[in-house]
Design a protein around this motif. Structure first.
Motif, PDB file in Angstrom:
ATOM      1  N   VAL A  12       0.887  -1.033  -0.111  1.00 62.58           N
ATOM      2  CA  VAL A  12       0.048   0.118   0.043  1.00 62.58           C
ATOM      3  C   VAL A  12       0.830   1.330   0.079  1.00 62.58           C
ATOM      4  O   VAL A  12       1.898   1.321   0.892  1.00 62.58           O
ATOM      5  N   GLN A  13       0.771   2.145  -1.056  1.00 70.49           N
ATOM      6  CA  GLN A  13       1.580   3.030  -1.245  1.00 70.49           C
ATOM      7  C   GLN A  13       0.731   4.346  -1.616  1.00 70.49           C
ATOM      8  O   GLN A  13      -0.041   4.411  -2.089  1.00 70.49           O
ATOM      9  N   PRO A  14       1.266   5.533  -0.954  1.00 73.79           N
ATOM     10  CA  PRO A  14       0.590   6.741  -1.180  1.00 73.79           C
ATOM     11  C   PRO A  14       1.087   7.345  -2.665  1.00 73.79           C
ATOM     12  O   PRO A  14       1.897   6.991  -3.308  1.00 73.79           O
ATOM     13  N   VAL A  15       0.045   8.137  -2.945  1.00 73.65           N
ATOM     14  CA  VAL A  15       0.182   8.983  -4.422  1.00 73.65           C
ATOM     15  C   VAL A  15       1.372   9.681  -4.360  1.00 73.65           C
ATOM     16  O   VAL A  15       1.627  10.390  -3.501  1.00 73.65           O
ATOM     17  N   GLY A  16       2.161   9.296  -5.396  1.00 69.28           N
ATOM     18  CA  GLY A  16       3.338  10.195  -5.505  1.00 69.28           C
ATOM     19  C   GLY A  16       4.748   9.613  -4.874  1.00 69.28           C
ATOM     20  O   GLY A  16       5.928  10.150  -5.254  1.00 69.28           O
ATOM     21  N   SER A  17       4.637   8.602  -4.314  1.00 65.30           N
ATOM     22  CA  SER A  17       5.436   7.795  -3.772  1.00 65.30           C
ATOM     23  C   SER A  17       6.289   6.907  -4.758  1.00 65.30           C
ATOM     24  O   SER A  17       5.555   6.619  -5.778  1.00 65.30           O
ATOM     25  N   PRO A  18       7.565   6.632  -4.696  1.00 62.49           N
ATOM     26  CA  PRO A  18       8.063   5.626  -5.695  1.00 62.49           C
ATOM     27  C   PRO A  18       7.672   4.206  -5.449  1.00 62.49           C
ATOM     28  O   PRO A  18       7.319   4.018  -4.308  1.00 62.49           O
ATOM     29  N   LEU A  19       8.140   3.175  -6.496  1.00 64.94           N
ATOM     30  CA  LEU A  19       7.951   1.825  -6.457  1.00 64.94           C
ATOM     31  C   LEU A  19       8.943   1.150  -6.591  1.00 64.94           C
ATOM     32  O   LEU A  19       9.719   1.434  -7.642  1.00 64.94           O
ATOM     33  N   SER A  20       9.076  -0.034  -6.135  1.00 62.61           N
ATOM     34  CA  SER A  20      10.241  -0.963  -6.860  1.00 62.61           C
ATOM     35  C   SER A  20       9.548  -2.375  -6.365  1.00 62.61           C
ATOM     36  O   SER A  20       9.465  -2.749  -5.229  1.00 62.61           O
ATOM     37  N   LEU A  21       9.066  -3.240  -7.479  1.00 63.49           N
ATOM     38  CA  LEU A  21       8.681  -4.511  -7.219  1.00 63.49           C
ATOM     39  C   LEU A  21       9.965  -5.207  -7.890  1.00 63.49           C
ATOM     40  O   LEU A  21      10.623  -4.963  -9.035  1.00 63.49           O
ATOM     41  N   GLU A  22      10.147  -6.554  -7.321  1.00 70.33           N
ATOM     42  CA  GLU A  22      11.348  -7.428  -7.940  1.00 70.33           C
ATOM     43  C   GLU A  22      11.139  -8.839  -8.041  1.00 70.33           C
ATOM     44  O   GLU A  22       9.971  -9.266  -7.457  1.00 70.33           O
ATOM     45  N   CYS A  23      11.580  -9.263  -9.095  1.00 73.03           N
ATOM     46  CA  CYS A  23      11.324 -10.527  -9.524  1.00 73.03           C
ATOM     47  C   CYS A  23      12.509 -11.269  -9.767  1.00 73.03           C
ATOM     48  O   CYS A  23      13.487 -10.859 -10.688  1.00 73.03           O
ATOM     49  N   THR A  24      12.779 -12.688  -9.372  1.00 77.08           N
ATOM     50  CA  THR A  24      13.971 -13.251  -9.488  1.00 77.08           C
ATOM     51  C   THR A  24      13.509 -14.587 -10.066  1.00 77.08           C
ATOM     52  O   THR A  24      12.589 -15.125  -9.568  1.00 77.08           O
ATOM     53  N   VAL A  25      14.704 -15.422 -10.780  1.00 79.74           N
ATOM     54  CA  VAL A  25      14.073 -16.578 -11.409  1.00 79.74           C
ATOM     55  C   VAL A  25      15.341 -17.422 -10.872  1.00 79.74           C
ATOM     56  O   VAL A  25      16.717 -16.932 -11.141  1.00 79.74           O
ATOM     57  N   GLU A  26      15.011 -18.710 -10.634  1.00 81.60           N
ATOM     58  CA  GLU A  26      16.305 -19.559 -10.186  1.00 81.60           C
ATOM     59  C   GLU A  26      16.197 -20.953 -10.800  1.00 81.60           C
ATOM     60  O   GLU A  26      15.133 -21.209 -11.443  1.00 81.60           O
ATOM     61  N   PRO A  61       2.578   2.792 -23.017  1.00 84.63           N
ATOM     62  CA  PRO A  61       3.263   4.255 -22.564  1.00 84.63           C
ATOM     63  C   PRO A  61       2.375   4.502 -21.049  1.00 84.63           C
ATOM     64  O   PRO A  61       1.275   4.440 -21.096  1.00 84.63           O
ATOM     65  N   GLN A  62       3.303   4.526 -20.169  1.00 83.16           N
ATOM     66  CA  GLN A  62       2.910   4.886 -18.789  1.00 83.16           C
ATOM     67  C   GLN A  62       3.871   5.192 -17.923  1.00 83.16           C
ATOM     68  O   GLN A  62       5.004   5.789 -17.962  1.00 83.16           O
ATOM     69  N   ASN A  63       3.616   5.253 -16.444  1.00 82.24           N
ATOM     70  CA  ASN A  63       4.378   5.932 -15.303  1.00 82.24           C
ATOM     71  C   ASN A  63       4.903   4.792 -14.813  1.00 82.24           C
ATOM     72  O   ASN A  63       5.679   5.128 -13.842  1.00 82.24           O
ATOM     73  N   LEU A  64       5.296   3.958 -15.654  1.00 81.64           N
ATOM     74  CA  LEU A  64       6.160   2.739 -14.868  1.00 81.64           C
ATOM     75  C   LEU A  64       7.482   2.492 -15.716  1.00 81.64           C
ATOM     76  O   LEU A  64       7.378   2.922 -17.020  1.00 81.64           O
ATOM     77  N   SER A  65       8.577   1.943 -15.200  1.00 81.96           N
ATOM     78  CA  SER A  65       9.618   1.673 -15.856  1.00 81.96           C
ATOM     79  C   SER A  65       9.974   0.096 -15.497  1.00 81.96           C
ATOM     80  O   SER A  65       9.647  -0.281 -14.750  1.00 81.96           O
ATOM     81  N   ALA A  66      10.950  -0.169 -16.394  1.00 78.73           N
ATOM     82  CA  ALA A  66      11.515  -1.632 -15.722  1.00 78.73           C
ATOM     83  C   ALA A  66      13.005  -1.865 -16.073  1.00 78.73           C
ATOM     84  O   ALA A  66      13.552  -0.909 -17.045  1.00 78.73           O
ATOM     85  N   SER A  67      13.790  -2.649 -15.453  1.00 80.60           N
ATOM     86  CA  SER A  67      15.141  -3.007 -15.707  1.00 80.60           C
ATOM     87  C   SER A  67      15.440  -4.362 -15.310  1.00 80.60           C
ATOM     88  O   SER A  67      14.841  -5.041 -14.697  1.00 80.60           O
ATOM     89  N   LYS A  80       6.879   8.225  -9.452  1.00 78.46           N
ATOM     90  CA  LYS A  80       5.696   8.790  -8.606  1.00 78.46           C
ATOM     91  C   LYS A  80       4.498   7.994  -9.026  1.00 78.46           C
ATOM     92  O   LYS A  80       3.831   8.127 -10.021  1.00 78.46           O
ATOM     93  N   LEU A  81       4.062   7.345  -8.000  1.00 72.75           N
ATOM     94  CA  LEU A  81       2.852   6.416  -8.329  1.00 72.75           C
ATOM     95  C   LEU A  81       1.484   7.245  -8.654  1.00 72.75           C
ATOM     96  O   LEU A  81       1.332   8.385  -7.724  1.00 72.75           O
ATOM     97  N   LEU A  82       0.826   6.831  -9.416  1.00 71.60           N
ATOM     98  CA  LEU A  82      -0.549   7.375  -9.546  1.00 71.60           C
ATOM     99  C   LEU A  82      -1.775   6.644  -9.066  1.00 71.60           C
ATOM    100  O   LEU A  82      -1.611   5.181  -8.816  1.00 71.60           O
ATOM    101  N   LEU A  83      -2.943   7.078  -8.754  1.00 67.89           N
ATOM    102  CA  LEU A  83      -3.837   6.022  -8.428  1.00 67.89           C
ATOM    103  C   LEU A  83      -4.188   4.885  -9.329  1.00 67.89           C
ATOM    104  O   LEU A  83      -4.490   3.764  -8.874  1.00 67.89           O
ATOM    105  N   SER A  84      -4.043   5.346 -10.533  1.00 65.31           N
ATOM    106  CA  SER A  84      -4.446   4.344 -11.635  1.00 65.31           C
ATOM    107  C   SER A  84      -3.393   3.322 -11.805  1.00 65.31           C
ATOM    108  O   SER A  84      -3.619   2.264 -12.526  1.00 65.31           O
ATOM    109  N   ASP A  85      -2.313   3.403 -11.112  1.00 64.73           N
ATOM    110  CA  ASP A  85      -1.303   2.483 -10.871  1.00 64.73           C
ATOM    111  C   ASP A  85      -1.855   1.179 -10.008  1.00 64.73           C
ATOM    112  O   ASP A  85      -0.966  -0.008 -10.060  1.00 64.73           O
ATOM    113  N   SER A  86      -2.836   1.303  -9.385  1.00 66.23           N
ATOM    114  CA  SER A  86      -3.099   0.240  -8.621  1.00 66.23           C
ATOM    115  C   SER A  86      -3.573  -0.934  -9.275  1.00 66.23           C
ATOM    116  O   SER A  86      -4.232  -0.765 -10.472  1.00 66.23           O
TER     117      SER A  86
END
Lengths: 111, 113
Positions: A12-26, A61-67, A80-86
């Protein structure tokens, strides 16, 4: 055997806060990696995919990026998270065949 | 028009019933067809994977593909309460260097004991 890990499970994150989700494969090398988003009552929307380190393709095209800093690591970010990123974010991998294996998902609520 | 159309349901059946889940598609380039099962708050898991017209059977599950009609189906025989989940069809056509999937919106199934 191959396994995919995704975290956190819930966020749960407030609007405008940063986001980092991680995924790893083994248990594999050079997988194709994907980030999908699933909105309530809708199908899965492909956000990003990667066929190798540093290679990112964006589908929407959106408010997200990946690396992809390492072969088996895929990160989804936002400055910066938007409400629509939920939504429910899913990481998936495939060795190149058509069958994807999904992670357990992250449920993101932006408030 | 969406590339993949799937009846969202919800679908409710008694235990032991035969369930039929269906998807239609418009992109004739799709070559591979899959069915995923997704339990609540979990990631989808691959159930069936086919790449040709015809039927493929795996236990109580049968996947059917009709490329001429652009129509795929998943049949569940002797349905069980544990089959209650959302079922997603998915399709792919080779695109660039990564095979991408296009998903239906999912059908929510409830099997009543």
């Amino acid at each position: 055997s191959q396994t995919i890990h995704q975290w956190p499970a819930t966020l749960v994150q407030p609007v405008g806060s940063p986001l980092s989700l991680e995924c790893t494969v083994e248990g594999t090398s050079n997988p194709n990696l994907y980030w999908y988003r699933q909105a309530a009552g809708r199908g899965l929307q492909l956000l990003f995919y990667s066929v190798g380190i540093g290679q990112i393709s964006s589908e929407v095209p959106q408010n997200l990026s990946a690396s992809r800093p390492q072969d088996r690591q895929f990160i989804l970010s936002s400055k910066k998270l938007l409400l629509s990123d939920s939504g429910f974010y899913l990481c998936a991998w495939t060795p190149g065949g058509a069958g994807y294996t999904f992670g357990s998902g992250t449920r993101l609520t932006v408030v | 028009q969406k590339e993949v159309e799937q009846d969202p349901g919800p679908l409710s059946v008694p235990e032991g019933a035969i369930v039929s889940l269906n998807c239609t598609y418009s992109n004739s380039a799709f070559q591979y067809f899959m069915w995923y099962r997704q339990y609540s708050r979990k990631g989808p898991e691959l159930l069936m994977y086919t790449y040709s017209s015809g039927n493929k059977e795996d236990g109580r599950f049968t996947a059917q593909v009709d490329k001429s009609s652009k129509y795929i189906s998943l049949f569940i025989r002797d349905s069980q309460p544990s089959d209650s989940a959302t079922y997603l069809c998915a399709m792919s056509a080779f695109s660039g260097s990564a095979r991408q999937l296009t998903f239906g919106s999912g059908t929510q199934l409830t099997v009543l004991p």
